[in-house]
Design a protein around this motif. Structure first.
Motif, PDB file in Angstrom:
ATOM      1  N   SER A 182     -36.158 -32.395  50.497  1.00 12.05           N
ATOM      2  CA  SER A 182     -35.697 -32.499  49.115  1.00 12.05           C
ATOM      3  C   SER A 182     -34.266 -31.969  48.983  1.00 12.05           C
ATOM      4  O   SER A 182     -33.708 -31.372  49.901  1.00 12.05           O
ATOM      5  CB  SER A 182     -36.633 -31.718  48.193  1.00 12.05           C
ATOM      6  N   ARG A 183     -33.715 -32.173  47.827  1.00 11.70           N
ATOM      7  CA  ARG A 183     -32.345 -31.730  47.550  1.00 11.70           C
ATOM      8  C   ARG A 183     -32.240 -30.209  47.621  1.00 11.70           C
ATOM      9  O   ARG A 183     -31.250 -29.672  48.124  1.00 11.70           O
ATOM     10  CB  ARG A 183     -31.938 -32.241  46.166  1.00 11.70           C
TER      11      ARG A 183
ATOM     12  N   THR B 256     -30.402 -24.991  53.147  1.00  5.98           N
ATOM     13  CA  THR B 256     -29.915 -25.064  54.524  1.00  5.98           C
ATOM     14  C   THR B 256     -28.398 -24.940  54.580  1.00  5.98           C
ATOM     15  O   THR B 256     -27.853 -24.213  55.424  1.00  5.98           O
ATOM     16  CB  THR B 256     -30.354 -26.392  55.166  1.00  5.98           C
ATOM     17  N   LEU B 257     -27.709 -25.616  53.695  1.00  4.10           N
ATOM     18  CA  LEU B 257     -26.247 -25.525  53.663  1.00  4.10           C
ATOM     19  C   LEU B 257     -25.779 -24.123  53.282  1.00  4.10           C
ATOM     20  O   LEU B 257     -24.803 -23.615  53.850  1.00  4.10           O
ATOM     21  CB  LEU B 257     -25.674 -26.555  52.695  1.00  4.10           C
ATOM     22  N   ALA B 258     -26.461 -23.491  52.333  1.00  4.40           N
ATOM     23  CA  ALA B 258     -26.090 -22.131  51.927  1.00  4.40           C
ATOM     24  C   ALA B 258     -26.288 -21.160  53.087  1.00  4.40           C
ATOM     25  O   ALA B 258     -25.443 -20.299  53.350  1.00  4.40           O
ATOM     26  CB  ALA B 258     -26.900 -21.701  50.719  1.00  4.40           C
ATOM     27  N   PHE B 259     -27.405 -21.307  53.791  1.00  2.00           N
ATOM     28  CA  PHE B 259     -27.671 -20.442  54.940  1.00  2.00           C
ATOM     29  C   PHE B 259     -26.617 -20.650  56.026  1.00  2.00           C
ATOM     30  O   PHE B 259     -26.103 -19.684  56.608  1.00  2.00           O
ATOM     31  CB  PHE B 259     -29.071 -20.710  55.495  1.00  2.00           C
TER      32      PHE B 259
ATOM     33  N   LEU C 112     -21.843 -18.907  59.068  1.00  5.23           N
ATOM     34  CA  LEU C 112     -20.485 -19.212  59.511  1.00  5.23           C
ATOM     35  C   LEU C 112     -19.470 -18.184  59.022  1.00  5.23           C
ATOM     36  O   LEU C 112     -18.415 -18.014  59.625  1.00  5.23           O
ATOM     37  CB  LEU C 112     -20.073 -20.611  59.054  1.00  5.23           C
ATOM     38  N   PHE C 113     -19.759 -17.490  57.945  1.00  2.00           N
ATOM     39  CA  PHE C 113     -18.860 -16.446  57.463  1.00  2.00           C
ATOM     40  C   PHE C 113     -19.111 -15.126  58.192  1.00  2.00           C
ATOM     41  O   PHE C 113     -18.178 -14.471  58.639  1.00  2.00           O
ATOM     42  CB  PHE C 113     -19.035 -16.248  55.951  1.00  2.00           C
ATOM     43  N   PHE C 114     -20.379 -14.716  58.299  1.00  2.00           N
ATOM     44  CA  PHE C 114     -20.685 -13.388  58.822  1.00  2.00           C
ATOM     45  C   PHE C 114     -20.563 -13.262  60.336  1.00  2.00           C
ATOM     46  O   PHE C 114     -20.197 -12.193  60.828  1.00  2.00           O
ATOM     47  CB  PHE C 114     -22.077 -12.935  58.363  1.00  2.00           C
TER      48      PHE C 114
END
Length: 70
Positions: free
Chosen positions: A2-3, A9-12, A17-19
């Motif tokens: 689902s959306r 998934t994108l938020a995770f 990728l930042f941390f």
């Protein structure tokens, strides 16, 4: 999928990728200071023990050295 699942998934992935680079940079700075070298600088009759590191090659944290005279 689902959306909402895609958004999670994108938020995770964005958080990872930042941390990961942030923690790698912090670890590098810690390692670079932990492997600092000590040099002795002389100024006339006084001597100073100073540190140099990969991050700051200029002498820093200088402290006077008391020399033993024989």
């Amino acid at each position: 999928m689902s959306r909402n699942d895609k958004a999670e998934t994108l938020a995770f992935a964005a958080v990872v990728l930042f941390f990961v680079p942030f923690f790698a940079l912090v670890a590098y700075f810690g390692w670079a200071e932990a492997t600092a070298d000590t040099i002795i600088l002389r100024d006339g009759s006084r001597s100073y023990a100073c540190q140099t590191s990969r991050i700051t090659p200029a002498p820093h944290n200088c402290k006077p050295v008391k020399e033993k005279r024989s």
